[in-house]
Scaffold this motif. Structure first.
Motif, short mmCIF file in Angstrom:
data_model
loop_
_atom_site.label_atom_id
_atom_site.label_comp_id
_atom_site.label_asym_id
_atom_site.label_seq_id
_atom_site.Cartn_x
_atom_site.Cartn_y
_atom_site.Cartn_z
N UNK A 135 14.87 -30.52 -29.24
CA UNK A 135 13.17 -31.23 -28.20
C UNK A 135 12.25 -30.46 -28.97
N UNK A 136 12.75 -29.30 -29.23
CA UNK A 136 11.39 -28.34 -29.56
C UNK A 136 11.33 -27.76 -31.11
N UNK A 137 11.84 -29.02 -31.94
CA UNK A 137 11.63 -28.88 -33.74
C UNK A 137 10.41 -28.26 -34.06
N UNK A 138 9.27 -28.69 -33.64
CA UNK A 138 8.09 -29.03 -34.28
C UNK A 138 6.96 -27.78 -32.89
N UNK A 139 7.21 -27.50 -32.61
CA UNK A 139 6.88 -26.72 -31.24
C UNK A 139 6.85 -25.23 -31.60
N UNK A 140 5.61 -24.10 -31.19
CA UNK A 140 6.72 -22.77 -30.56
C UNK A 140 6.80 -23.10 -29.38
N UNK A 141 7.74 -22.00 -29.38
CA UNK A 141 8.71 -21.91 -27.83
C UNK A 141 8.10 -20.42 -28.09
N UNK A 142 7.48 -19.73 -27.19
CA UNK A 142 7.73 -18.33 -26.38
C UNK A 142 8.25 -18.05 -25.23
N UNK A 143 8.70 -17.10 -25.66
CA UNK A 143 10.30 -16.87 -24.69
C UNK A 143 10.43 -15.80 -24.45
N UNK A 144 9.96 -15.59 -22.78
CA UNK A 144 10.08 -14.33 -22.77
C UNK A 144 10.45 -14.35 -20.79
N UNK A 145 12.03 -12.88 -20.70
CA UNK A 145 12.55 -12.25 -20.19
C UNK A 145 11.68 -11.97 -18.54
N UNK A 146 11.91 -12.25 -17.94
CA UNK A 146 11.30 -12.42 -16.73
C UNK A 146 11.99 -10.91 -15.98
N UNK A 154 13.57 -11.01 -4.14
CA UNK A 154 14.88 -10.14 -3.24
C UNK A 154 14.74 -9.33 -2.51
N UNK A 155 13.89 -8.94 -2.94
CA UNK A 155 13.28 -7.26 -2.30
C UNK A 155 11.83 -8.20 -1.50
N UNK A 156 11.63 -9.11 -1.28
CA UNK A 156 10.65 -9.91 -0.34
C UNK A 156 9.48 -9.36 -0.44
N UNK A 157 9.22 -9.32 -2.25
CA UNK A 157 7.95 -8.14 -2.54
C UNK A 157 6.62 -9.10 -3.83
N UNK A 158 7.12 -10.31 -2.91
CA UNK A 158 5.97 -11.38 -3.84
C UNK A 158 5.02 -11.24 -4.24
N UNK A 159 4.51 -10.27 -2.27
CA UNK A 159 2.75 -10.56 -2.01
C UNK A 159 2.59 -9.06 -2.72
N UNK A 160 3.57 -8.01 -3.71
CA UNK A 160 2.73 -6.40 -3.33
C UNK A 160 1.92 -7.27 -5.13
N UNK A 161 1.40 -6.21 -4.99
CA UNK A 161 0.12 -5.82 -6.01
C UNK A 161 1.11 -5.80 -7.44
N UNK A 162 2.03 -4.49 -7.64
CA UNK A 162 2.90 -4.71 -8.44
C UNK A 162 3.49 -5.83 -8.68
N UNK A 163 3.57 -6.97 -8.21
CA UNK A 163 4.72 -7.94 -8.46
C UNK A 163 3.15 -8.49 -9.63
N UNK A 164 2.24 -9.11 -9.34
CA UNK A 164 0.91 -9.73 -9.60
C UNK A 164 1.20 -9.11 -11.08
N UNK A 165 1.19 -7.78 -10.73
CA UNK A 165 1.09 -6.92 -12.82
C UNK A 165 1.96 -7.06 -13.29
N UNK A 166 2.94 -6.98 -13.21
CA UNK A 166 4.31 -7.19 -13.22
C UNK A 166 4.03 -8.57 -13.89
N UNK A 167 4.24 -9.44 -13.63
CA UNK A 167 3.78 -11.42 -14.08
C UNK A 167 2.55 -11.29 -14.82
N UNK A 168 1.37 -10.71 -15.06
CA UNK A 168 0.33 -10.54 -15.52
C UNK A 168 0.98 -9.71 -16.88
N UNK A 169 1.30 -8.92 -16.45
CA UNK A 169 2.28 -8.42 -18.37
C UNK A 169 3.26 -8.94 -18.90
N UNK A 170 4.12 -10.01 -18.67
CA UNK A 170 4.44 -11.07 -19.17
C UNK A 170 4.52 -12.01 -19.49
#
Length: 261
Positions: A135-146, A154-170
């Motif tokens: 399905x993505x022959x003519x599309x650039x697919x940027x794959x990132x491992x989360x 799993x540790x219940x840390x969604x609201x932590x600044x460290x999670x936002x920072x990690x997500x921003x980098x990814x």
């Protein structure tokens, strides 16, 4: 075993992520009994070998079949792409899987650049590569491992600044390529959507597969005449082999029990 319509739907995931799928299924099929297994002790599946993922998926399936489930929803991208073919050939019960929704992203992308945020186990799988090539022959697919995201959730840390920072980098490699679609390739990741809206440009469309999985579950049950016939209050059971409290945070209105599996 012959399945009957009054039997429960079984759902398993490598932890709490599949509760995002459960919510879509329960909303669409409110009278269906559901049993959910959270294998948090072994999360994330994304860094395990294919053999380990298959073994864990079989263990989870057998637990749900022992509880009389009429259909099994594999609410984990990594387990789906690595194990669902084996599960279907081993057990006489219908299986519903979940895989990254790359098709709608590729077909609708105007920038011809889509991002896929997923686990290593999903991105390195044969099934994902086949779908991507198709399905993505003519599309650039940027794959990132989360890396680290499942653990944070799993540790219940969604609201932590460290999670936002990690997500921003990814997300940065995707933003550098001007993506206009982001495909969430892990059932844990929909819980990050509020954060993603903060970090992504307004025009980036986020796709997760929960609603599609719920529709497919209903379709298969209909085709096999296995939809619950009674307009009753559903019995919902959650089992986890780790912290009951963290799972309870994601499904506060339902009972959660510890089960050593």
């Amino acid at each position: 075993m012959t399945q009957v319509s009054s039997q429960p739907i079984g759902i398993f995931d490598s932890g709490i992520g599949g509760t995002s799928i459960f919510k879509e299924i329960h909303q669409l099929l409110p009278h269906e009994d559901i049993i959910y297994l959270a294998d948090s002790k072994n999360a994330p599946y994304g860094y395990k070998s294919k053999e380990e993922i298959i073994a864990l998926s079989k263990k989870n399936t057998e637990l749900l079949l022992a509880q009389g489930c009429k259909i099994i929803v594999v609410a984990c991208n990594t387990a789906t792409v690595n194990a669902i073919d084996v599960l279907r050939s081993t057990y006489n019960v219908p299986f519903i899987g979940i895989e990254p929704a790359i098709k709608p992203a590729a077909l609708n992308s105007k920038n011809k650049a889509v991002g896929i945020l997923a686990t290593k186990g999903t991105l390195s799988s044969e099934l994902f590569h086949k779908t991507s090539e198709l399905f993505a022959k003519n599309i650039e697919v940027i794959e990132v491992i989360g890396a680290g995201l499942v653990e944070a959730i799993e540790q219940g840390n969604i609201g932590q600044p460290s999670t936002k920072q990690l997500l921003s980098q990814l997300l940065q490699p995707m933003l550098n390529k001007n993506i206009d679609y982001l495909v969430l390739g892990c059932s844990h990741y929909p819980y990050l959507i509020p954060l993603l809206h903060e970090l992504l440009p307004k025009d980036v469309v986020i796709i997760d597969s929960g609603e599609a999985v719920a529709r497919q579950t209903k379709n298969v049950l209909q085709q096999l005449s296995l939809l619950e016939k009674e307009q009753k209050k559903a019995s919902i059971r959650f089992y986890t082999n780790r912290s009951e409290e963290i799972l309870k945070n994601f499904v506060p209105e339902f009972p959660v029990k510890y089960l050593d599996f």
